[in-house]
Motif scaffolding. Structure first.
Motif, PDB file in Angstrom:
ATOM      1  N   PRO A 183       5.729   4.282  11.424  1.00 41.28           N
ATOM      2  CA  PRO A 183       4.901   3.361  10.654  1.00 41.28           C
ATOM      3  C   PRO A 183       3.407   3.682  10.794  1.00 41.28           C
ATOM      4  CG  PRO A 183       5.737   2.292  12.650  1.00 41.28           C
ATOM      5  CD  PRO A 183       6.416   3.615  12.533  1.00 41.28           C
ATOM      6  N   MET A 184       2.735   3.700   9.670  1.00 39.33           N
ATOM      7  CA  MET A 184       1.316   4.026   9.649  1.00 39.33           C
ATOM      8  C   MET A 184       0.533   3.084  10.567  1.00 39.33           C
ATOM      9  SD  MET A 184      -1.113   4.289   6.289  1.00 39.33           S
ATOM     10  CE  MET A 184      -0.621   5.896   5.694  1.00 39.33           C
ATOM     11  N   ALA A 244       9.547  11.070   8.073  1.00 40.99           N
ATOM     12  CA  ALA A 244       8.287  10.364   8.336  1.00 40.99           C
ATOM     13  C   ALA A 244       8.306   9.617   9.675  1.00 40.99           C
ATOM     14  CB  ALA A 244       7.995   9.384   7.190  1.00 40.99           C
ATOM     15  N   VAL A 245       9.477   9.093  10.047  1.00 39.62           N
ATOM     16  CA  VAL A 245       9.535   8.264  11.257  1.00 39.62           C
ATOM     17  C   VAL A 245       9.922   9.072  12.489  1.00 39.62           C
ATOM     18  CG1 VAL A 245      10.620   6.246  12.312  1.00 39.62           C
ATOM     19  CG2 VAL A 245      10.094   6.231   9.882  1.00 39.62           C
ATOM     20  N   LEU A 246      10.853  10.026  12.314  1.00 40.46           N
ATOM     21  CA  LEU A 246      11.404  10.679  13.500  1.00 40.46           C
ATOM     22  C   LEU A 246      10.895  12.104  13.703  1.00 40.46           C
ATOM     23  CD1 LEU A 246      15.089   9.438  13.104  1.00 40.46           C
ATOM     24  CD2 LEU A 246      13.324   8.510  14.612  1.00 40.46           C
ATOM     25  N   VAL A 247      10.411  12.756  12.629  1.00 42.53           N
ATOM     26  CA  VAL A 247       9.980  14.141  12.779  1.00 42.53           C
ATOM     27  C   VAL A 247       8.453  14.233  12.836  1.00 42.53           C
ATOM     28  CG1 VAL A 247      10.123  16.483  11.861  1.00 42.53           C
ATOM     29  CG2 VAL A 247      12.085  14.939  11.647  1.00 42.53           C
ATOM     30  N   THR A 248       7.801  13.882  11.743  1.00 43.23           N
ATOM     31  CA  THR A 248       6.333  13.958  11.755  1.00 43.23           C
ATOM     32  C   THR A 248       5.719  12.728  12.430  1.00 43.23           C
ATOM     33  OG1 THR A 248       6.113  12.842   9.632  1.00 43.23           O
ATOM     34  CG2 THR A 248       6.377  15.228   9.566  1.00 43.23           C
ATOM     35  N   SER A 264       0.808  -1.220   0.000  1.00 45.80           N
ATOM     36  CA  SER A 264       0.000   0.000   0.000  1.00 45.80           C
ATOM     37  C   SER A 264       0.846   1.277   0.000  1.00 45.80           C
ATOM     38  CB  SER A 264      -0.939   0.006   1.207  1.00 45.80           C
ATOM     39  OG  SER A 264      -0.181   0.032   2.409  1.00 45.80           O
ATOM     40  N   GLY A 265       2.059   1.209   0.568  1.00 51.25           N
ATOM     41  CA  GLY A 265       2.893   2.405   0.624  1.00 51.25           C
ATOM     42  C   GLY A 265       4.008   2.423  -0.404  1.00 51.25           C
TER      43      GLY A 265
END
Ligand code: HEC
Length: 120
Positions: free
Chosen positions: A98-99, A90-94, A67-68
């Motif tokens: 993991p979704m 994506a993992v450490l800032v926002t 899906s990603g």
């Protein structure tokens, strides 16, 4: 007669001796180290930690066709290095990845350390 008995008893004695000796060794090594127990910010690498982490936490959606995968397809260390800024973000800032779940503080710390050490 006498000889027969000895040949029977001797191996038994040796076996008993080796069994008790063995029992002792096992007692000393009874606690295996927890997985990842020796991994620190100073020695974390793709092969000792990060690869397995991404494999277990990202690959289900970011494998080929997942899906990603249109945004990032995970296929080993080069696929991570060449997308490191987006993955870091994506993992450490926002923390959108993991979704549907999140990494533990320890997992994030080790991943962050790995990026900072230039992804060994
Ligand atoms: C449950 C499925 C799922 C899991 C698990 C997952 N992702 Fe994703 N990921 C997605 C989807 C779907 C998208 C596309 C989201 C979108 O288009 O908004 C995405 C997008 C991304 C992107 C692109 C973000 C951007 O810049 O637009 C990155 C990088 C990423 N994921 C990294 C990871 C990493 C690293 C992990 C593991 C720590 C992970 N993902 C785990 C489903 C997942």
């Amino acid at each position: 007669m006498k000889r027969n008995r000895l040949t029977f008893i001797l191996p038994l004695l040796l076996l008993a001796a080796s069994l008790t000796g063995c029992g002792k060794d096992q007692a000393e090594n009874v606690e295996p180290k927890p997985e990842g127990g020796d991994i620190t910010a100073g020695n974390v690498s793709y092969s000792n930690y990060v690869g397995k982490l991404l494999e277990s936490r990202c690959n289900s959606c970011h494998n080929v066709g997942g899906s990603g995968s249109s945004k990032w397809t995970f296929s080993g260390i080069e696929s991570v290095k060449s997308n490191s800024d987006r993955i870091k973000n994506a993992v450490l800032v926002t923390m959108t990845m993991p979704m549907g779940s999140s990494l533990s503080a320890k997992e994030k710390e080790l991943l962050d350390a790995w990026f900072k050490r230039n992804m060994p």
